[in-house]
Scaffold this motif. Structure first.
Motif, PDB file in Angstrom:
ATOM      1  N   LYS A 153       0.827  -1.203   0.000  1.00  0.00           N
ATOM      2  CA  LYS A 153       0.000   0.000   0.000  1.00  0.00           C
ATOM      3  C   LYS A 153       0.865   1.257   0.000  1.00  0.00           C
ATOM      4  O   LYS A 153       0.551   2.246  -0.682  1.00  0.00           O
ATOM      5  N   ILE A 157       0.863   4.137  -2.997  1.00  0.00           N
ATOM      6  CA  ILE A 157       0.641   5.563  -2.755  1.00  0.00           C
ATOM      7  C   ILE A 157       1.792   6.384  -3.329  1.00  0.00           C
ATOM      8  O   ILE A 157       1.579   7.406  -3.996  1.00  0.00           O
ATOM      9  N   LYS A 171      -7.919  12.357  -0.545  1.00  0.00           N
ATOM     10  CA  LYS A 171      -7.958  11.053   0.114  1.00  0.00           C
ATOM     11  C   LYS A 171      -8.900  10.103  -0.627  1.00  0.00           C
ATOM     12  O   LYS A 171      -8.655   8.893  -0.672  1.00  0.00           O
ATOM     13  N   PHE A 174      -6.910   8.416  -3.297  1.00  0.00           N
ATOM     14  CA  PHE A 174      -6.060   7.345  -2.772  1.00  0.00           C
ATOM     15  C   PHE A 174      -6.878   6.096  -2.452  1.00  0.00           C
ATOM     16  O   PHE A 174      -6.470   4.974  -2.775  1.00  0.00           O
ATOM     17  N   LEU A 178      -6.327   2.482  -4.139  1.00  0.00           N
ATOM     18  CA  LEU A 178      -5.887   1.339  -3.341  1.00  0.00           C
ATOM     19  C   LEU A 178      -6.906   0.219  -3.271  1.00  0.00           C
ATOM     20  O   LEU A 178      -6.559  -0.955  -3.243  1.00  0.00           O
ATOM     21  N   ILE A 190      -5.650   6.743   5.148  1.00  0.00           N
ATOM     22  CA  ILE A 190      -4.708   7.386   4.228  1.00  0.00           C
ATOM     23  C   ILE A 190      -3.716   8.238   5.006  1.00  0.00           C
ATOM     24  O   ILE A 190      -2.523   8.273   4.687  1.00  0.00           O
TER      25      ILE A 190
END
Length: 242
Positions: A153, A157, A171, A174, A178, A190
């Motif tokens: 992860k 990112i 966020k 993200f 993910l 996050i």
């Protein structure tokens, strides 16, 4: 990266989804050209893979409508149509690349990565941003040639921030990247990932690469000296959701 697969043949779709997930991509699938256009309008995909022979409309029309709507998502045609006229037509209406079925798995993955690099302004598989180096092929990163020990992860990112360097990512972006809308945790996760990633970067000598933009999200600057949106104290603070 997040990919939209537009494929009406179930067997082919299952095969391609498996290949892409094994290569680390998050994949959404639709068999409808009409639905694909709406998904491209409303979601931020890094790449679309398109079969020309769909159940409702031709793949050419999907490309044409997407480009008419100013959707610049790269499109890789993956089709059973082998004649050169099909390739020429697809490229002329706005496709970025064309592959014929059956295909080699390694070639498909390589072409996807090449399109992604070009669309983000990179010419090769290694991204260099200040002291940070990211290898898209090996899914690894280093700072001043010192390897970073990242979780899956954390790497995802960092890769997303690097590929969209200079752009503020929320966020939501993200989480979507993910988890792809499946079993998404709370948004504050996050902040946790970013905090751990910053700490690992700083331990290797890369301070202030990831900047907090208050009320908006996070951004990776080209160079450490450019990361001046927030103060040193703010750099290590947790972003409060708007």
């Amino acid at each position: 990266m997040r990919v939209l697969l537009i494929e009406s043949d179930h067997t082919s779709a299952v095969n391609v989804v498996h290949i892409m997930k094994s290569a680390g991509f998050t994949v959404d699938h639709t068999s409808s050209g009409q639905e694909a256009i709406e998904m491209l309008r409303h979601y931020d995909y890094d790449l679309a893979i398109l079969e020309l022979m769909l159940e409702d409309i031709e793949g050419y029309e999907v490309i044409r409508r997407a480009r008419s709507a100013k959707i610049d998502t790269p499109i890789l045609v993956l089709s059973g149509l082998t004649r050169s006229q099909a390739k020429i037509k697809a490229l002329s209406v706005g496709a970025d690349d064309y592959m014929i079925k059956p295909f080699d798995t390694g070639e498909l993955t390589a072409r996807m990565q090449a399109i992604l690099r070009r669309s983000r302004g990179f010419s090769n598989a290694q991204l260099n941003i200040g002291p940070l180096a990211i290898d898209l092929n090996s899914k690894s990163a280093s700072v001043h040639d010192l390897p970073l020990n990242l979780t899956g992860k954390e790497y995802a990112i960092l890769e997303l921030l690097a590929l969209r360097r200079g752009n503020v990512l929320t966020k939501d972006a993200f989480l979507n990247h993910l988890y792809g809308g499946i079993d998404e945790p709370e948004m504050k996760i996050i902040d946790v990932f970013i905090c751990k990633l910053r700490r690992k970067l700083q331990q290797k000598g890369a301070d202030n690469l990831i900047t907090t933009v208050w009320g908006r999200g996070y951004v990776l600057r080209e160079e450490e000296k450019e990361a001046s949106i927030s103060s040193p104290i703010e750099q290590n603070a947790v972003l409060v959701a708007p």
